[in-house]
Motif scaffolding. Structure first.
Motif, PDB file in Angstrom:
ATOM      1  N   TRP A 281       0.828  -1.208   0.000  1.00 20.99           N
ATOM      2  CA  TRP A 281       0.000   0.000   0.000  1.00 20.99           C
ATOM      3  C   TRP A 281       0.863   1.259   0.000  1.00 20.99           C
ATOM      4  N   GLN A 282       1.994   1.233   0.687  1.00 22.02           N
ATOM      5  CA  GLN A 282       2.897   2.378   0.643  1.00 22.02           C
ATOM      6  C   GLN A 282       3.448   2.584  -0.764  1.00 22.02           C
ATOM      7  N   CYS A 283       3.817   1.505  -1.425  1.00 26.76           N
ATOM      8  CA  CYS A 283       4.272   1.597  -2.812  1.00 26.76           C
ATOM      9  C   CYS A 283       3.160   2.157  -3.686  1.00 26.76           C
ATOM     10  N   TRP A 284       1.952   1.677  -3.477  1.00 32.02           N
ATOM     11  CA  TRP A 284       0.781   2.118  -4.254  1.00 32.02           C
ATOM     12  C   TRP A 284       0.597   3.633  -4.156  1.00 32.02           C
ATOM     13  N   ARG A 285       0.689   4.161  -2.967  1.00 30.40           N
ATOM     14  CA  ARG A 285       0.457   5.600  -2.788  1.00 30.40           C
ATOM     15  C   ARG A 285       1.681   6.436  -3.094  1.00 30.40           C
ATOM     16  N   ASP A 286       2.854   6.023  -2.598  1.00 28.11           N
ATOM     17  CA  ASP A 286       4.026   6.898  -2.595  1.00 28.11           C
ATOM     18  C   ASP A 286       5.015   6.617  -3.713  1.00 28.11           C
ATOM     19  N   GLY A 287       4.976   5.425  -4.303  1.00 26.05           N
ATOM     20  CA  GLY A 287       5.903   5.100  -5.383  1.00 26.05           C
ATOM     21  C   GLY A 287       7.345   5.064  -4.909  1.00 26.05           C
ATOM     22  N   GLY A 288       8.260   5.455  -5.799  1.00 28.17           N
ATOM     23  CA  GLY A 288       9.680   5.438  -5.469  1.00 28.17           C
ATOM     24  C   GLY A 288      10.282   4.057  -5.677  1.00 28.17           C
ATOM     25  N   THR A 289      11.215   3.686  -4.788  1.00 22.94           N
ATOM     26  CA  THR A 289      11.839   2.362  -4.832  1.00 22.94           C
ATOM     27  C   THR A 289      10.965   1.387  -4.069  1.00 22.94           C
ATOM     28  N   CYS A 290      10.338   0.461  -4.796  1.00 21.61           N
ATOM     29  CA  CYS A 290       9.411  -0.489  -4.174  1.00 21.61           C
ATOM     30  C   CYS A 290      10.027  -1.882  -4.171  1.00 21.61           C
ATOM     31  N   PRO A 291       9.919  -2.617  -3.070  1.00 21.62           N
ATOM     32  CA  PRO A 291      10.471  -3.969  -3.008  1.00 21.62           C
ATOM     33  C   PRO A 291       9.952  -4.847  -4.148  1.00 21.62           C
ATOM     34  N   GLY A 292      10.889  -5.516  -4.820  1.00 22.13           N
ATOM     35  CA  GLY A 292      10.514  -6.463  -5.857  1.00 22.13           C
ATOM     36  C   GLY A 292      10.259  -5.865  -7.221  1.00 22.13           C
TER      37      GLY A 292
ATOM     38  N   LEU B 197     -10.110   8.476 -10.886  1.00 25.96           N
ATOM     39  CA  LEU B 197     -10.305   7.177 -10.241  1.00 25.96           C
ATOM     40  C   LEU B 197      -8.951   6.560  -9.929  1.00 25.96           C
ATOM     41  N   ALA B 198      -8.858   5.885  -8.788  1.00 26.19           N
ATOM     42  CA  ALA B 198      -7.645   5.155  -8.415  1.00 26.19           C
ATOM     43  C   ALA B 198      -8.042   3.758  -7.966  1.00 26.19           C
ATOM     44  N   GLY B 199      -7.568   2.737  -8.690  1.00 27.91           N
ATOM     45  CA  GLY B 199      -7.863   1.353  -8.339  1.00 27.91           C
ATOM     46  C   GLY B 199      -6.928   0.849  -7.264  1.00 27.91           C
ATOM     47  N   GLY B 200      -7.374  -0.141  -6.492  1.00 26.87           N
ATOM     48  CA  GLY B 200      -6.602  -0.665  -5.380  1.00 26.87           C
ATOM     49  C   GLY B 200      -5.608  -1.731  -5.769  1.00 26.87           C
ATOM     50  N   LEU B 201      -5.270  -2.608  -4.825  1.00 28.77           N
ATOM     51  CA  LEU B 201      -4.275  -3.654  -5.036  1.00 28.77           C
ATOM     52  C   LEU B 201      -4.902  -4.906  -5.658  1.00 28.77           C
ATOM     53  N   THR B 202      -4.043  -5.916  -5.878  1.00 27.45           N
ATOM     54  CA  THR B 202      -4.483  -7.234  -6.362  1.00 27.45           C
ATOM     55  C   THR B 202      -5.318  -7.085  -7.617  1.00 27.45           C
ATOM     56  N   TRP B 203      -4.751  -6.443  -8.609  1.00 24.11           N
ATOM     57  CA  TRP B 203      -5.424  -6.171  -9.873  1.00 24.11           C
ATOM     58  C   TRP B 203      -6.745  -5.406  -9.648  1.00 24.11           C
ATOM     59  N   SER B 204      -6.675  -4.439  -8.741  1.00 25.09           N
ATOM     60  CA  SER B 204      -7.806  -3.562  -8.384  1.00 25.09           C
ATOM     61  C   SER B 204      -8.956  -4.305  -7.729  1.00 25.09           C
ATOM     62  N   ASN B 205      -8.711  -5.530  -7.244  1.00 31.62           N
ATOM     63  CA  ASN B 205      -9.770  -6.289  -6.571  1.00 31.62           C
ATOM     64  C   ASN B 205      -9.754  -6.096  -5.059  1.00 31.62           C
ATOM     65  N   ASP B 206      -8.743  -5.385  -4.543  1.00 31.83           N
ATOM     66  CA  ASP B 206      -8.612  -5.180  -3.097  1.00 31.83           C
ATOM     67  C   ASP B 206      -8.594  -3.687  -2.791  1.00 31.83           C
ATOM     68  N   VAL B 207      -9.631  -3.196  -2.141  1.00 27.17           N
ATOM     69  CA  VAL B 207      -9.667  -1.792  -1.701  1.00 27.17           C
ATOM     70  C   VAL B 207      -9.746  -1.720  -0.180  1.00 27.17           C
ATOM     71  N   SER B 208      -9.299  -2.787   0.485  1.00 25.93           N
ATOM     72  CA  SER B 208      -9.487  -2.887   1.938  1.00 25.93           C
ATOM     73  C   SER B 208      -8.805  -1.761   2.701  1.00 25.93           C
ATOM     74  N   GLN B 209      -7.674  -1.219   2.184  1.00 25.43           N
ATOM     75  CA  GLN B 209      -6.987  -0.119   2.877  1.00 25.43           C
ATOM     76  C   GLN B 209      -6.930   1.137   2.001  1.00 25.43           C
ATOM     77  N   TRP B 210      -7.840   1.216   1.051  1.00 24.70           N
ATOM     78  CA  TRP B 210      -7.865   2.366   0.154  1.00 24.70           C
ATOM     79  C   TRP B 210      -8.062   3.667   0.925  1.00 24.70           C
TER      80      TRP B 210
END
Length: 498
Positions: free
Chosen positions: A337-348, A373-386
């Motif tokens: 989620w941090q990578c999703w919002r903040d970008g930069g150097t992301c693990p992996g 619009l901003a989609g969440g994680l897991t191919w936009s199937n997870d918005v649990s911490q959006w």
């Protein structure tokens, strides 16, 4: 959505309100056959502008290359057009053929169109000239306009007036009057992959007839997936399919979608950056598959350019990135989620990531206030911490995107109630892609019922003629004949909006 294998794709490639109750002229040439005839139809009109379709028929010897000209009488100005190269000098408007429609045999016709501004009266042009020859010349007196009734722009389904400018109010989309607007429609795939594969710009026709077929399903929104390398015209893209050619094609498609009363949603689907980790779609550094996150190298520039292009049209919705999946590259949800919002150097992930905040900032730096619009994680199937990680938007016009297929993780009402409902209580939530790979529609029927009960938005994947078990695809032809899967969405939208 992960697309069919390329072999499958190759097999199938071959702010003004409309004046309510106003009468819009349709001019048709009559009488003895002249050298050429022109049908000039005002198909939409509002306080400061109008949209027109122009059909040209060549009744003389075949030509290879054509140019149509006419004069405005009331200071109208063409602002954008399609199916021709439109230009204007003072009052004189010229439409020259595109590379694909320059040949006009005897009796053949071509239809083009444009959107123009106006400050008052909107008289129909009197004289049309094709390659210097006056058209409609033998048709007797000036044709009498045949009135056709207009349609209110507040009509939810497509094929009405121009779609409204949208904004976010609490957890709803609203128009200028404050009326709630749901986005209900389809995806029109092709712009994300055809260009990077060197096969064109769109997969199948996107002319006026093809867009009308979408509107006939009573849709009010069309999502248009894009490719950042094609839009930016990078060196790996054939010039015919990239840069200004690609941008102009997208602009023309957006205009046609709007001409049929539907909201265009432009979306970044495929991006640059090499990723070979878990669930990699390809090993290519170029934008030839779905990457886990957008890249800092090109994506902010892409969104700056797109926002500059459409910032004066708040009917256009911006979907920042198709299906993020940094969670497949990282070891913890917090890192993802941090990578999703903040970008930069992301693990992996081996390239510098552009986070959702970077992309919101890129759009807003242009002055654009369009809904994002901003989609969440897991191919936009997870918005649990959006809500916890949502980007900051100074305009407040930010919404959440979610995708669901029968093969995803969050596919039942228990998951939707626990993870979607809290988000939907705070911001608008759009199911940007719904679908199933069973060639049936039992699953999407369930999704639509849950979203209908909450007055939320959804769009079916996809308006393309692929095998519905591979795509999946809503249609079997571009006249809008539904597949066994697509019939569920079509009949549901018609029941809602018919």
């Amino acid at each position: 959505m992960r697309h069919p294998p390329r072999s499958v794709l190759l097999a199938f490639a071959g702010t003004a309100a409309l004046v309510a109750g106003a009468l819009l002229p349709v001019v048709t040439a009559q009488g003895a056959a002249p050298a050429c005839t022109v049908e000039y139809s005002v198909t939409g009109q509002w306080d400061a502008g109008f949209q027109t379709s122009v059909k040209v028929t060549n009744n003389a010897a075949a030509v290879n290359g054509w140019s149509l000209s006419f004069d405005f009488a009331n200071g109208q100005k063409v602002t954008q057009g399609w199916n021709a190269k439109w230009s204007q000098s003072n009052a004189t408007v010229t439409a020259a053929n595109e590379s694909y429609n320059g040949a006009l045999a005897t009796g053949a016709s071509v239809t083009a169109g444009f959107v123009a501004s106006r400050a008052g009266a909107n008289a129909v042009p009197v004289t049309f000239r094709l390659n210097g020859t006056t058209c409609n010349a033998d048709s007797g007196p000036t044709p009498t306009p045949t009135p056709t009734p207009s349609t209110s722009p507040t009509t939810p389904p497509g094929d009405g007036g121009r779609p409204p400018a949208l904004r976010v109010l609490d957890n709803r989309f609203v128009d200028a009057s404050g009326a709630t607007r749901r986005l209900l429609g389809v995806n029109r795939s092709g712009g994300e992959f055809m260009c990077v594969q060197g096969r064109g710009i769109f997969d199948g026709p996107v002319d006026d007839a093809a867009i009308k077929a979408i509107a006939d399903w009573k849709t009010n929104t069309v999502r248009i997936p894009l490719n950042e390398e094609c839009w930016l015209g990078l060196s790996n893209i054939q010039p015919a399919y990239g840069g200004s050619n690609y941008v102009n094609a997208v602009k023309a498609l957006v205009a046609r979608v709007e001409a049929h009363g539907m909201t265009p949603m432009v979306e970044l689907h495929w991006t640059w950056g090499q990723y070979t980790g878990n669930s990699a779609g390809c090993t290519d550094v170029h934008a030839s598959c779905q990457k886990p996150m957008p890249d800092m190298r090109y994506t902010p520039a892409f969104w700056t350019s797109v926002a500059d292009t459409f910032k004066n049209d708040q009917a256009v919705v911006f979907d920042l990135f198709n299906e993020p999946y940094p969670d497949r590259a990282t070891s913890t949800a917090t890192q993802a989620w941090q990578c999703w919002r903040d970008g930069g150097t992301c693990p992996g992930i081996g390239y510098q990531v552009a986070g959702m905040q970077d992309l919101v900032d890129a759009v807003r730096s242009t002055g654009a206030r369009n809904v994002i619009l901003a989609g969440g994680l897991t191919w936009s199937n997870d918005v649990s911490q959006w809500l916890t990680y949502r980007p900051t938007d100074p305009t407040g016009n930010l919404a959440a995107a979610w995708h669901v297929y029968n093969f995803n993780s969050c596919v039942n009402e228990a998951c939707w109630n626990s993870t979607l409902a809290p988000v939907a209580d705070r911001v608008p939530l759009v199911a940007g892609e719904i679908g199933e790979n069973t060639c049936s529609h039992g699953f999407v029927d369930q999704v639509m019922r849950w979203f209908d009960a909450r007055r939320m938005s959804y769009l079916g994947w996809t308006w393309n003629t692929w095998d519905c078990s591979t795509g999946p695809a809503l249609i079997s032809d571009y006249n809008g004949t539904p597949t066994a899967f697509g019939v569920g969405l079509r009949d549901h939208l018609r029941a809602l909006n018919g």
